[in-house]
Scaffold this motif. Structure first.
Motif, short mmCIF file in Angstrom:
data_model
loop_
_atom_site.label_atom_id
_atom_site.label_comp_id
_atom_site.label_asym_id
_atom_site.label_seq_id
_atom_site.Cartn_x
_atom_site.Cartn_y
_atom_site.Cartn_z
N ASP A 1 -7.42 14.66 -41.97
CA ASP A 1 -6.93 13.60 -42.86
C ASP A 1 -6.02 12.61 -42.14
O ASP A 1 -5.51 11.66 -42.74
N GLY A 2 -5.78 12.82 -40.87
CA GLY A 2 -4.97 11.91 -40.08
C GLY A 2 -3.47 12.06 -40.26
O GLY A 2 -2.70 11.34 -39.62
N VAL A 3 -3.02 13.00 -41.08
CA VAL A 3 -1.59 13.18 -41.35
C VAL A 3 -1.02 14.19 -40.36
O VAL A 3 -1.44 15.36 -40.35
N ILE A 4 -0.04 13.77 -39.57
CA ILE A 4 0.60 14.64 -38.59
C ILE A 4 2.10 14.77 -38.83
O ILE A 4 2.66 15.86 -38.73
N ASP A 5 2.75 13.67 -39.16
CA ASP A 5 4.22 13.67 -39.28
C ASP A 5 4.74 14.66 -40.30
O ASP A 5 5.82 15.23 -40.13
N LYS A 6 4.00 14.89 -41.38
CA LYS A 6 4.48 15.76 -42.44
C LYS A 6 4.45 17.24 -42.06
O LYS A 6 4.89 18.09 -42.85
N TRP A 7 3.96 17.56 -40.86
CA TRP A 7 3.97 18.94 -40.38
C TRP A 7 5.19 19.22 -39.49
O TRP A 7 5.39 20.36 -39.07
N SER A 8 5.98 18.22 -39.21
CA SER A 8 7.05 18.35 -38.23
C SER A 8 8.19 19.26 -38.68
O SER A 8 8.98 19.70 -37.86
N ASP A 9 8.29 19.55 -39.99
CA ASP A 9 9.39 20.39 -40.46
C ASP A 9 9.12 21.89 -40.21
O ASP A 9 10.03 22.71 -40.37
N LEU A 10 7.92 22.25 -39.81
CA LEU A 10 7.62 23.64 -39.50
C LEU A 10 8.12 23.97 -38.09
O LEU A 10 7.95 23.17 -37.16
N LYS A 11 8.69 25.14 -37.92
CA LYS A 11 9.36 25.48 -36.66
C LYS A 11 8.41 25.55 -35.47
O LYS A 11 8.81 25.33 -34.34
N TRP A 12 7.15 25.86 -35.72
CA TRP A 12 6.19 25.97 -34.63
C TRP A 12 5.44 24.67 -34.36
O TRP A 12 4.59 24.59 -33.46
N SER A 13 5.73 23.62 -35.14
CA SER A 13 4.97 22.38 -35.03
C SER A 13 5.14 21.71 -33.67
O SER A 13 4.18 21.13 -33.13
N GLU A 14 6.34 21.81 -33.10
CA GLU A 14 6.59 21.13 -31.83
C GLU A 14 5.79 21.75 -30.68
O GLU A 14 5.46 21.05 -29.72
N ARG A 15 5.50 23.01 -30.76
CA ARG A 15 4.75 23.64 -29.67
C ARG A 15 3.24 23.64 -29.92
O ARG A 15 2.47 24.09 -29.07
N ALA A 16 2.82 23.14 -31.06
CA ALA A 16 1.39 23.07 -31.38
C ALA A 16 0.79 21.77 -30.83
O ALA A 16 1.48 20.76 -30.68
N ILE A 17 -0.49 21.81 -30.55
CA ILE A 17 -1.23 20.62 -30.14
C ILE A 17 -1.84 20.00 -31.39
O ILE A 17 -2.58 20.66 -32.12
N HIS A 18 -1.54 18.73 -31.63
CA HIS A 18 -2.04 18.04 -32.82
C HIS A 18 -3.06 16.98 -32.41
O HIS A 18 -2.79 16.13 -31.57
N VAL A 19 -4.24 17.04 -33.03
CA VAL A 19 -5.29 16.05 -32.79
C VAL A 19 -5.76 15.53 -34.15
O VAL A 19 -6.04 16.33 -35.05
N ALA A 20 -5.81 14.23 -34.30
CA ALA A 20 -6.15 13.63 -35.60
C ALA A 20 -7.39 12.76 -35.50
O ALA A 20 -7.53 11.97 -34.56
N ALA A 21 -8.31 12.92 -36.45
CA ALA A 21 -9.48 12.04 -36.60
C ALA A 21 -9.93 12.16 -38.05
O ALA A 21 -10.15 13.27 -38.56
N ILE A 22 -10.06 11.05 -38.73
CA ILE A 22 -10.33 11.03 -40.16
C ILE A 22 -11.72 11.58 -40.47
O ILE A 22 -12.72 11.16 -39.88
N ASN A 23 -11.75 12.55 -41.41
CA ASN A 23 -12.99 13.09 -41.97
C ASN A 23 -13.95 13.63 -40.89
O ASN A 23 -15.15 13.36 -40.92
N GLN A 24 -13.41 14.40 -39.97
CA GLN A 24 -14.25 15.04 -38.97
C GLN A 24 -14.14 16.56 -39.12
O GLN A 24 -13.08 17.09 -39.44
N THR A 25 -15.24 17.25 -38.87
CA THR A 25 -15.27 18.69 -39.03
C THR A 25 -14.68 19.39 -37.79
O THR A 25 -14.48 18.77 -36.75
N LYS A 26 -14.45 20.68 -37.93
CA LYS A 26 -13.89 21.42 -36.79
C LYS A 26 -14.88 21.50 -35.64
O LYS A 26 -14.48 21.62 -34.48
N TRP A 27 -16.18 21.40 -35.92
CA TRP A 27 -17.16 21.43 -34.85
C TRP A 27 -17.18 20.11 -34.09
O TRP A 27 -17.44 20.09 -32.88
#
Length: 487
Positions: free
Chosen positions: A221-247
């Motif tokens: 969904d392209g939303v990344i900033d709203k995950w920043s309050d989770l403690k593990w978010s900073e060490r996670a790799i975030h990739v965004a692309a609208i309406n794309q499947t995990k494959w």
């Protein structure tokens, strides 16, 4: 008659009858020996002179040939030494060819050539002519050199080329050598997520120890900033692309050379309940059972089960096949292929490093739903698919089957948009006519993709004459029926 007599004398046929002396003192008819032998000696001298000159010319040519051969032999020996040095010390690609050639050729040619027969004679006796064995040895050395160096990396020395990478973050400061000593997680968890499933994803991540897992989130969904309050978010790799499947994400961001350091790759959906799941225990079972591809079993009472083989069997650790004697897809003890055995569903697969390298290659770049791949996963295990593919019952999950991908347009929930009359000229994505469930269109495309994949597989098998199907006797009879899968 004198010249004729001389010629015949040389041939041993000169007689006294052919030449007489007119003087009375020799009127007895004796042979004129003086003139005959005088001309004979003259001709013989000329022939000897010609022989000496010819011998000298031939000797000069042989001397030049010998000198050229000696130079060639020295060049060959010099090049052989230089080649060995190149193999052991430097990259073949970086060595300037001109330097090697000039040094090898100029060195022997600068030596003074022998000018007298006394200098040439010992050299002639000491230097044997090049033999067939010497030429064969040269070819063998060249062949061994080419065999050792054919995999050179090209413009760079081999030791400096790093063909693989990883997803680990690096510090902007400090000593990189000290940083490399830290413990790197041995496994990867990749999840396709949307912000609506944030709380559930948070619960999922609590089951994966950060010391053992690198986390990668695919934001469809392209939303990344709203995950920043989770403690593990900073060490996670975030990739965004609208309406794309995990494959789609996996094909582009999980290349086998990028994830080569990880022993196991979890490629999961976001709508999984993990109350009865422990990742570390799961991997222990997977290793002990020798599974290359697996999935946690589904809690039958709380999950949407599409395939019987994925349902949990109580008081079981692992199962690798299902039994079915009614309806479609009949499965018996002697069944050898999917969906009876050697099969997992695509919502929560876990791959070994080797199995993922094969699976990644099978994922089609333009077929983003991945339907049809599950039926071929058994080809990617290291051995028998009926043994190395399985469902782990002791660590099980719940498949909530929440349709979120494709329904993330906020305008669909906007009352102002929904209240617009149908005659309005406004044609926004949230218009009442466009407010249908996009999952229907997604499923239609998934069916089309599955048929395309089947056609490509059949065409590839027909084209590749060298490929041998290890499961050639098995045929999926219900090829027209699609697997009910969620991306």
């Amino acid at each position: 008659m004198g010249f004729s007599c001389l010629v015949q004398k040389i041939a041993g046929k000169c007689s006294c009858k052919q030449s007489y002396i007119e003087g009375p003192s020799q009127s007895d008819g004796t042979c004129q020996n003086f003139r005959c032998w005088h001309k004979f000696l003259l001709v013989t001298g000329l022939l000897l002179l010609a022989f000496v000159i010819g011998s000298f010319v031939l000797y000069s040519r042989n001397t030049q040939t010998l000198s050229i051969w000696q130079s060639s032999n020295e060049i060959q020996e010099h090049l052989s030494v230089e080649s060995n040095d190149i193999q052991n010390n430097v990259s073949f690609a970086m060595a300037p060819a001109s330097v090697l050639t000039e040094e090898a050729i100029s060195s022997p040619l600068q030596q003074p050539a022998p000018s007298t027969m006394q200098e040439l004679a010992p050299s002639t006796m000491q230097e044997p002519a090049p033999s067939t064995m010497q030429r064969t040895d040269s070819k063998e050395i060249k062949g061994k050199y080419e065999e050792q160096c054919f995999d050179r990396s090209g413009a760079l020395p081999k030791a400096v080329v790093q063909e693989t990478s990883d997803l680990e973050m690096r510090s902007l400061w400090g000593d990189p050598m000290e940083e490399d000593k830290r413990k790197i997680p041995q496994n990867l968890l990749a999840i396709s997520v949307g912000i609506k499933q944030k709380e559930n994803v948070k619960k999922m991540l609590e089951k994966f120890c950060p010391e053992n897992f690198t986390v990668m989130l695919f934001h469809y969904d392209g939303v990344i900033d709203k995950w920043s309050d989770l403690k593990w978010s900073e060490r996670a790799i975030h990739v965004a692309a609208i309406n794309q499947t995990k494959w789609w994400f996996a094909k582009r961001f999980l290349h086998p050379d990028i994830v080569a350091i990880y022993n196991y790759i979890f490629l999961w959906d976001e709508d999984l309940g993990v109350e009865n799941f422990n990742a570390d225990r799961y991997l222990t079972i997977m290793e002990e059972e020798g599974l290359e591809i697996s999935q946690p079993a589904l809690d039958r009472s709380k999950s949407e089960v599409h395939h019987e083989i994925t349902a949990r069997i109580k008081r079981s650790r692992v199962h690798r096949r299902m039994y079915k004697n009614r309806g479609g897809h009949l499965c018996f003890e002697n069944s050898t292929g999917p969906p009876c055995t050697g099969w997992v569903e695509m919502m929560a697969p876990v791959f070994s490093r080797a199995a993922w390298r094969c699976t990644w290659g099978m994922i089609q770049n333009d077929l983003i739903h991945g339907w049809g791949i599950d039926m071929k996963l058994g080809y990617c295990v290291q051995g028998d698919r009926s043994k190395n593919v399985g469902v782990i019952d002791s660590e099980y999950i719940v498949h909530q089957a929440i349709p979120s991908l494709g329904n993330n347009d906020e305008n669909l929930q906007n009352p102002e948009v929904l209240s617009q009359p149908e005659t309005s000229n406004v044609r926004s994505p949230g218009h009442r006519k466009a407010s249908f469930d996009r999952r229907v269109e997604m499923r239609r495309r998934a069916y089309i993709e599955m048929n395309i994949f089947k056609q490509r597989w059949a065409g590839a098998v027909e084209e590749d004459k060298c490929w041998i199907d290890p499961y050639g006797d098995y045929k999926f009879k219900s090829a027209g029926k699609a697997d009910d899968q969620t991306n």
